[in-house]
Design a protein around this motif. Structure first.
Motif, PDB file in Angstrom:
ATOM      1  N   ASN A   1      40.508  42.007   9.559  1.00  9.81           N
ATOM      2  CA  ASN A   1      39.540  41.448  10.501  1.00  9.81           C
ATOM      3  C   ASN A   1      38.149  41.470   9.878  1.00  9.81           C
ATOM      4  O   ASN A   1      37.423  42.447  10.004  1.00  9.81           O
ATOM      5  CB  ASN A   1      39.566  42.247  11.807  1.00  9.81           C
TER       6      ASN A   1
ATOM      7  N   LEU B   1      36.228  51.584  22.607  1.00 12.89           N
ATOM      8  CA  LEU B   1      37.140  50.587  22.069  1.00 12.89           C
ATOM      9  C   LEU B   1      38.545  51.151  22.149  1.00 12.89           C
ATOM     10  O   LEU B   1      38.830  52.213  21.584  1.00 12.89           O
ATOM     11  CB  LEU B   1      36.758  50.248  20.630  1.00 12.89           C
ATOM     12  N   ILE B   2      39.410  50.455  22.868  1.00 12.71           N
ATOM     13  CA  ILE B   2      40.779  50.926  23.110  1.00 12.71           C
ATOM     14  C   ILE B   2      41.736  49.828  22.684  1.00 12.71           C
ATOM     15  O   ILE B   2      41.646  48.698  23.176  1.00 12.71           O
ATOM     16  CB  ILE B   2      40.989  51.264  24.599  1.00 12.71           C
ATOM     17  N   ASP B   3      42.656  50.163  21.762  1.00 12.77           N
ATOM     18  CA  ASP B   3      43.583  49.146  21.289  1.00 12.77           C
ATOM     19  C   ASP B   3      44.713  49.807  20.515  1.00 12.77           C
ATOM     20  O   ASP B   3      44.660  50.988  20.185  1.00 12.77           O
ATOM     21  CB  ASP B   3      42.851  48.154  20.374  1.00 12.77           C
ATOM     22  N   TYR B   4      45.755  48.968  20.210  1.00 15.05           N
ATOM     23  CA  TYR B   4      46.772  49.395  19.263  1.00 15.05           C
ATOM     24  C   TYR B   4      46.078  49.615  17.934  1.00 15.05           C
ATOM     25  O   TYR B   4      45.153  48.880  17.596  1.00 15.05           O
ATOM     26  CB  TYR B   4      47.805  48.280  19.019  1.00 15.05           C
ATOM     27  N   GLY B   5      46.505  50.563  17.169  1.00 18.88           N
ATOM     28  CA  GLY B   5      45.928  50.704  15.852  1.00 18.88           C
ATOM     29  C   GLY B   5      46.166  52.049  15.231  1.00 18.88           C
ATOM     30  O   GLY B   5      46.837  52.911  15.800  1.00 18.88           O
TER      31      GLY B   5
ATOM     32  N   THR C   1      49.614  39.704  18.806  1.00 19.34           N
ATOM     33  CA  THR C   1      48.788  40.895  18.678  1.00 19.34           C
ATOM     34  C   THR C   1      48.946  41.469  17.277  1.00 19.34           C
ATOM     35  O   THR C   1      49.936  41.212  16.596  1.00 19.34           O
ATOM     36  CB  THR C   1      49.161  41.963  19.737  1.00 19.34           C
TER      37      THR C   1
ATOM     38  N   ASP D   1      47.589  45.257  15.064  1.00 21.32           N
ATOM     39  CA  ASP D   1      46.913  46.544  15.188  1.00 21.32           C
ATOM     40  C   ASP D   1      45.493  46.473  14.639  1.00 21.32           C
ATOM     41  O   ASP D   1      45.155  45.590  13.856  1.00 21.32           O
ATOM     42  CB  ASP D   1      47.681  47.623  14.425  1.00 21.32           C
ATOM     43  N   VAL D   2      44.688  47.446  15.033  1.00 20.24           N
ATOM     44  CA  VAL D   2      43.313  47.574  14.560  1.00 20.24           C
ATOM     45  C   VAL D   2      43.271  48.635  13.467  1.00 20.24           C
ATOM     46  O   VAL D   2      43.880  49.698  13.598  1.00 20.24           O
ATOM     47  CB  VAL D   2      42.386  47.997  15.726  1.00 20.24           C
TER      48      VAL D   2
ATOM     49  N   PHE E   1      48.249  53.432  21.443  1.00 20.43           N
ATOM     50  CA  PHE E   1      46.859  53.022  21.635  1.00 20.43           C
ATOM     51  C   PHE E   1      45.938  54.161  21.214  1.00 20.43           C
ATOM     52  O   PHE E   1      46.265  55.332  21.389  1.00 20.43           O
ATOM     53  CB  PHE E   1      46.586  52.697  23.111  1.00 20.43           C
ATOM     54  N   HIS E   2      44.798  53.800  20.676  1.00 24.27           N
ATOM     55  CA  HIS E   2      43.778  54.776  20.299  1.00 24.27           C
ATOM     56  C   HIS E   2      42.458  54.406  20.952  1.00 24.27           C
ATOM     57  O   HIS E   2      42.234  53.254  21.319  1.00 24.27           O
ATOM     58  CB  HIS E   2      43.615  54.840  18.777  1.00 24.27           C
TER      59      HIS E   2
END
Length: 176
Positions: free
Chosen positions: A25, A46-50, A88, A90-91, A148-149
């Motif tokens: 990204n 910031l909350i997302d898969y990663g 989707t 991951d981050v 999620f983190h």
């Protein structure tokens, strides 16, 4: 394909093997700079898969993290032409943290979603009974609790005033 990709991996100290596919990204740095201009003072969650970069770009993870979902199930074809799938990826939370720091944010905490929510409940956050059932899925490591983190960033705040029970900044490679 661009010098930006080389500098992206150079700052992480990562050399990818041949035939390695992954997502990068490059727009995140610009988004964080814009967010830093808009948020004069406060917290950004910031909350997302990663995962941290060392895990995200692990040598055995040669296929990247891009995936498609249809009706809450993973699809084999990420380019399914009927428009019924959600894509989707991951981050990379290490790169996200480095970009955030460069934009002027201070990383305050990094943790799994389950840990973050459990800390909120332990701190006295009130939940209705219906919310408690959903919370179990979000807390459980086999649910979204470990997938999620949460990265908490501060902008013009005193880090000493924002202490979190589970900081874990070293996990994505940041000073604690």
């Amino acid at each position: 394909s661009t010098p930006l990709l080389q500098s992206y991996f150079d700052r992480l100290g990562i050399i990818l093997p041949d035939d390695y596919e992954t997502e990068v990204n490059l727009a995140m740095a610009g988004w964080l700079k814009q967010a830093a201009r808009v948020l004069q003072k406060g917290l950004l969650l910031l909350i997302d898969y990663g995962r941290p970069a060392y895990d995200y770009y692990a040598p055995e993870r040669t296929g990247g993290t891009l995936r498609a979902f249809s009706k809450h199930k993973v699809c084999a074809d990420v380019f399914k032409p009927d428009g019924t799938t959600d894509l989707t990826a991951d981050v990379d939370f290490t790169s996200l943290s480095l970009d955030a720091t460069a934009a002027g944010f201070t990383p305050l905490a990094f943790m799994e979603l389950g840990t973050f929510l459990l800390s909120a409940v332990e701190s006295g956050f009130e939940l209705a009974e219906n919310d408690r059932r959903g919370l179990r899925y979000l807390l459980h490591p086999e649910g979204l609790g470990a997938a999620f983190h949460v990265l908490i960033l501060g902008q013009n705040v005193d880090p000493a005033e924002w202490t979190f029970k589970h900081i874990r900044l070293r996990r994505p490679g940041l000073p604690a």
